[in-house]
Design an enzyme around this catalytic site. Structure first.
Site, PDB file in Angstrom:
ATOM      1  N   TYR A 270     -11.042  -4.010   2.579  1.00 40.54           N
ATOM      2  CA  TYR A 270     -10.179  -3.558   3.669  1.00 40.54           C
ATOM      3  C   TYR A 270     -11.065  -3.313   4.888  1.00 40.54           C
ATOM      4  CZ  TYR A 270      -6.424  -0.735   5.880  1.00 40.54           C
ATOM      5  OH  TYR A 270      -5.457  -0.236   6.720  1.00 40.54           O
TER       6      TYR A 270
ATOM      7  N   ASP B  76      -6.348   9.598   9.189  1.00 37.74           N
ATOM      8  CA  ASP B  76      -5.024   9.179   9.635  1.00 37.74           C
ATOM      9  C   ASP B  76      -4.669   9.770  10.991  1.00 37.74           C
ATOM     10  OD1 ASP B  76      -4.472   7.704   7.294  1.00 37.74           O
ATOM     11  OD2 ASP B  76      -4.005   9.554   6.233  1.00 37.74           O
TER      12      ASP B  76
ATOM     13  N   GLU C 193       0.873  -1.176   0.000  1.00 39.19           N
ATOM     14  CA  GLU C 193       0.000   0.000   0.000  1.00 39.19           C
ATOM     15  C   GLU C 193       0.908   1.222   0.000  1.00 39.19           C
ATOM     16  OE1 GLU C 193      -2.895   0.346   3.066  1.00 39.19           O
ATOM     17  OE2 GLU C 193      -4.013  -1.416   2.408  1.00 39.19           O
TER      18      GLU C 193
END
Length: 262
Positions: free
Chosen positions: A174, A60, A49
């Site tokens: 994911y 994040d 990734e």
């Protein structure tokens, strides 16, 4: 069949779980980032990734945010990130690369131009964190260009929403194992296992678990209840503290060994 599809088919035939590593393109600089990327396959990484630096990385945590800022300060852009992928492809034509980031840089380049450039650079899949499942046109365009479009499922993705996520996903799903930002908590196999089974049934795709995996032991435990595991912040933190490339890759190898032993 994309490189991602081929990789998961091969892993399934071998009875092995996947280990996926995340690094930020251009962190701490272009040369070291590329050096680390080139060493990942030998360290046991099945899928890479590659983070796309962005100024407002809402999903994040501090570790990835700071990595993106370092990359941006060093002049990293979307085009330079694709150049980095192309440079990696000069010596490795088999390891899948998933570009992970946010929609704004793609929109600014133009979706059609981006998809063409990404395919040319050797990108195999996309994770666009802030693009909701209802944006089916973007998924269709990516898949028409020969790229897997990978969606995120979370602990709050209920049975009503999950089919929409599954319909617009290819390659793998994911699963974000925690409610929160990257690096903010640890994943627990007892919580993750039932969710993985639910997503597998809905999608028919491999389910890879990320967020909250930071040790070889945790890598093994989570891979044991999923089709594979993603580690990002723990690797990026080693880069941030100035570890040598060899030391970073040695740490990655411990993580991949954990996943592959599941």
């Amino acid at each position: 069949m994309t490189r991602i599809d081929a990789k998961f088919a091969a892993l399934k035939s071998q009875g092995r779980k996947a280990f996926v590593s995340y690094i930020m393109a251009g962190d701490p600089d272009y040369d070291k980032s590329l050096e680390v990327m080139r060493g990942l396959p030998a360290a046991g990484v099945d899928v890479i990734e590659l983070g796309l630096p962005f100024t407002d990385p809402m999903a994040d945590g501090p570790t990835i945010q700071l990595a993106g800022q370092r990359a941006l300060d060093g002049g990293m852009t979307l085009r330079r990130t694709l150049q980095m992928a192309a440079a990696f492809r000069e010596a490795d034509d088999t390891t899948p690369i998933v570009l992970m980031g946010y929609y704004n840089p793609i929109y600014s380049m133009g979706v059609a131009a981006f998809l063409e450039a990404a395919k040319t650079a050797g990108i195999d899949g996309l994770i666009v964190v802030d693009l909701p499942p209802k944006r089916t046109k973007s998924c269709a365009c990516a898949q028409a260009a020969g790229l897997n479009f990978i969606r995120l499922a979370t602990p709050t993705t209920d049975d009503k929403r999950l089919p929409r996520v599954a319909r617009n996903t290819s390659g793998f799903v994911y699963y974000v194992s925690i409610t929160g930002i990257t690096g903010s908590a640890e994943a627990e196999a007892t919580d993750v296992g039932p969710e993985v089974t639910r997503i597998q049934k809905a999608s028919g795709l491999p389910v890879i678990v990320g967020f909250g995996v930071n040790t070889p032991e945790k890598s093994r435990a989570i891979a044991g209840v999923a089709d594979g595991v993603v580690v990002g912040s723990a690797i990026v933190s080693r880069i941030a503290r100035g570890d040598s490339t060899a030391d970073v890759l040695a740490f990655v190898k411990t993580l991949s060994d954990g996943a592959h032993s599941a």
